[in-house]
Scaffold this motif. Structure first.
Motif, PDB file in Angstrom:
ATOM      1  N   HIS A  79       5.251  -2.067  -2.092  1.00  0.00           N
ATOM      2  CA  HIS A  79       5.709  -2.684  -3.407  1.00  0.00           C
ATOM      3  C   HIS A  79       4.783  -2.502  -4.389  1.00  0.00           C
ATOM      4  CE1 HIS A  79       3.093  -6.086  -3.274  1.00  0.00           C
ATOM      5  NE2 HIS A  79       3.035  -6.169  -1.975  1.00  0.00           N
ATOM      6  N   ASP A 120      -3.303  -4.816  -2.190  1.00  0.00           N
ATOM      7  CA  ASP A 120      -1.887  -5.393  -2.056  1.00  0.00           C
ATOM      8  C   ASP A 120      -1.129  -4.944  -3.341  1.00  0.00           C
ATOM      9  OD1 ASP A 120       0.288  -6.786  -1.529  1.00  0.00           O
ATOM     10  OD2 ASP A 120      -0.531  -8.782  -2.048  1.00  0.00           O
ATOM     11  N   ASP A 121      -0.499  -3.672  -3.472  1.00  0.00           N
ATOM     12  CA  ASP A 121      -0.051  -2.991  -2.186  1.00  0.00           C
ATOM     13  C   ASP A 121       0.137  -1.620  -2.649  1.00  0.00           C
ATOM     14  OD1 ASP A 121       1.036  -2.793   0.428  1.00  0.00           O
ATOM     15  OD2 ASP A 121       3.058  -2.762  -0.383  1.00  0.00           O
ATOM     16  N   GLU A 126       8.131  -7.816  -4.581  1.00  0.00           N
ATOM     17  CA  GLU A 126       7.708  -8.512  -3.560  1.00  0.00           C
ATOM     18  C   GLU A 126       7.032  -9.667  -3.775  1.00  0.00           C
ATOM     19  OE1 GLU A 126       5.712  -9.827   0.151  1.00  0.00           O
ATOM     20  OE2 GLU A 126       4.625  -9.201  -1.877  1.00  0.00           O
ATOM     21  N   GLU A 127       6.220  -9.806  -4.952  1.00  0.00           N
ATOM     22  CA  GLU A 127       5.525 -11.113  -5.092  1.00  0.00           C
ATOM     23  C   GLU A 127       6.353 -12.306  -5.639  1.00  0.00           C
ATOM     24  OE1 GLU A 127       2.479 -11.289  -4.088  1.00  0.00           O
ATOM     25  OE2 GLU A 127       1.795  -9.210  -4.032  1.00  0.00           O
ATOM     26  N   GLU A 148       3.387  -3.064   4.591  1.00  0.00           N
ATOM     27  CA  GLU A 148       2.308  -4.056   4.408  1.00  0.00           C
ATOM     28  C   GLU A 148       2.426  -5.087   5.633  1.00  0.00           C
ATOM     29  OE1 GLU A 148       1.839  -6.380   0.919  1.00  0.00           O
ATOM     30  OE2 GLU A 148       4.016  -7.071   1.032  1.00  0.00           O
TER      31      GLU A 148
END
Ligand SMILES: [Zn+2]
Length: 473
Positions: free
Chosen positions: A106, A138-139, A172-173, A199
């Motif tokens: 991501h 990340d990431d 994604e977050e 991940e």
């Protein structure tokens, strides 16, 4: 005269067999040290693009990645729900004899509190063997590993049995409707795959030696839930039996004494078994006897106190995180509310759990209400006996012969949840972090950094694994 001919044919057949027997990794050798500057250039450039979510602005990362893939002659598509939040999908075609493989990272990162950072979080500072920056762990480590793997597959002209699809995804977050949610809903036929690598895993070292390669095969499902207590509003000078604050406090307190029962699955059973093989004797004893009725209570107590991560994977966990009620000192409010961060085992029956919770709370003035706004779909764990998991094990043996591959269940959530819910066998791998670093420098910390060497090893790890599972024999 037939004889020499026969021998020649036999020799040829032997040679052909040898070529076939050689692993794909041997047929496509890479000069890794020559690749390192290019990897670091791309990684640093990605870290310097501020894709803090919110707002994300992941299109900036897509605008960096797409021309690199285009120049290499790799087909790309850009798909977005919001033009500022694009997803990039690149594809290398296989011969179609096997179903596709997704490799994914991501592009967005969690937000930062700049004043808490010892360095500029978007400068990609290189110091003492580390690269610092938001997203270094990340990431964007995955994004760059996937990018380098695609470039190498193309450069080496690797013959593939299956398509390899690189997804650089947005959101994604906490906003996966722009990313994996959108791709799965609107472009499923374009990305449908047998396997996915993303991940969530963790490679752990001790004193510079890799101890184990953790491969995430499943994760707990976030199931946020509210407790709402109702009473009669009144003057604070006159105590009331139905005070909503008191009823709520009692209900919340029940979960310090009661949690759902312990339940292991294939992943967590194998996790504890394999973790025991690399642990000191007292820890190994606990991991080996976690299900032993004579020891389980004591071991669970120990984990609850000293190893919250290992305690969490034993069961669906119920954790109060927000408590709200009232607005003036002298007013008894008619309502008070608590938020529970419930993390459910992949096969949890939530209706049954809510019934159990109502029995435990045992108070008709307190409602148990599901809050599905941040739910992710639940799905069975990905298999630990699949050819994909075996490929991970072979890569681990090649790169870290003294280590062990351990399947893990994440307590947090990732975009693999959406892929698993579509039937994809999805796995998480990750960069190397030393045991001693703890969470201090990890994902979402304000000192996020990774070992430079870890990024190169991640590229290699992904490369060998992708060759193993996707290259034609
Ligand atoms: Zn992440």
């Amino acid at each position: 005269m037939l004889k020499p001919m026969k021998i020649a044919l036999a020799v040829l057949a032997c040679a052909a067999a040898l070529v076939h027997a050689a692993s794909a990794a041997d047929r496509y050798p890479i000069d890794w040290s020559k690749l390192e500057p290019e990897t670091i250039d791309h990684f640093s450039a990605l870290l310097r693009i501020d894709t803090s979510n919110p707002p994300g602005d992941e299109t900036k990362a897509v605008n960096y990645l797409k021309p690199i893939l285009d120049r290499a002659g790799i087909a790309t598509e850009v798909w977005s729900l919001d033009p500022a939040r694009a997803n990039l999908v690149a594809r290398l075609k296989g011969n179609g004899s096997k179903r596709p493989l997704i490799i994914m990272g991501h592009t967005d990162v969690g937000g930062v509190q700049r004043d808490k950072w010892p360095v500029d979080p978007f400068a990609a500072l290189r110091k003492d063997g580390f690269i610092w920056g938001r997203g270094s762990s990340d990431d964007k480590s995955h994004v760059v590993s996937c990018l380098m793997t695609m470039l190498l597959l193309k450069r080496m002209n690797v013959q593939l049995d299956r398509d390899v699809i690189f997804i650089a995804e947005a959101g994604e977050e906490g906003t996966s409707r722009f990313g994996i949610g959108y791709l799965v809903d609107q472009h499923w036929n374009d990305i449908a795959a047998e396997y996915a690598l993303a991940e969530g895993g963790q490679t752990v070292s001790r004193n510079g030696q890799v101890l184990y390669v953790g491969i995430a095969t499943t994760e707990k499902s976030p199931r946020a839930t509210r407790l709402v207590a109702h009473g009669t509003a009144g003057h604070g000078s006159r105590p009331r039996q139905d005070n909503a604050v008191l009823h709520l406090a009692d209900a919340v307190a029940k979960f310090s004494n009661w949690q759902p029962p312990m339940r292991l699955n294939d992943t967590t059973r194998a996790y504890f078994e394999r973790l025991a093989t690399i642990s000191p004797p007292d820890e190994a004893f606990r991991y080996n006897h976690i299900s032993d009725p004579a020891h389980t209570e004591e071991i669970q107590r120990h984990l609850a106190e000293h190893e919250p991560g290992n305690y969490s994977v034993l069961r669906t966990s119920i954790v109060p995180t927000i408590i709200q009620g009232g607005f003036r000192t002298n007013v008894i409010p008619s309502e008070a509310e608590a938020t529970l961060d419930i993390r459910a085992l992949p096969d949890e029956d939530m209706d049954r759990l809510y019934e159990q919770m109502r029995r435990i709370i045992n108070d008709p003035t307190v409602e148990v209400v599901a809050d599905p706004s941040r739910n992710r779909p639940a799905a069975p764990p990905s298999r630990i006996d699949s050819e994909m998991f075996q490929a991970f094990e072979r890569t681990q043996k090649r790169m870290y012969p003294k280590a062990v591959t351990i399947p893990t269940m994440l307590t947090g959530a990732t975009d693999n949840a959406q892929l698993r819910s579509k039937g994809v066998q999805a796995y998480g791998f990750g960069p190397i972090s030393d045991e001693s670093e703890g969470d201090l420098h990890g994902a979402h910390s304000d000192q996020e950094r990774v070992l430079e060497s870890s990024i190169h090893q991640m590229v290699q790890f992904l490369w060998y694994t992708v060759l193993d599972i996707a290259a034609s024999r």
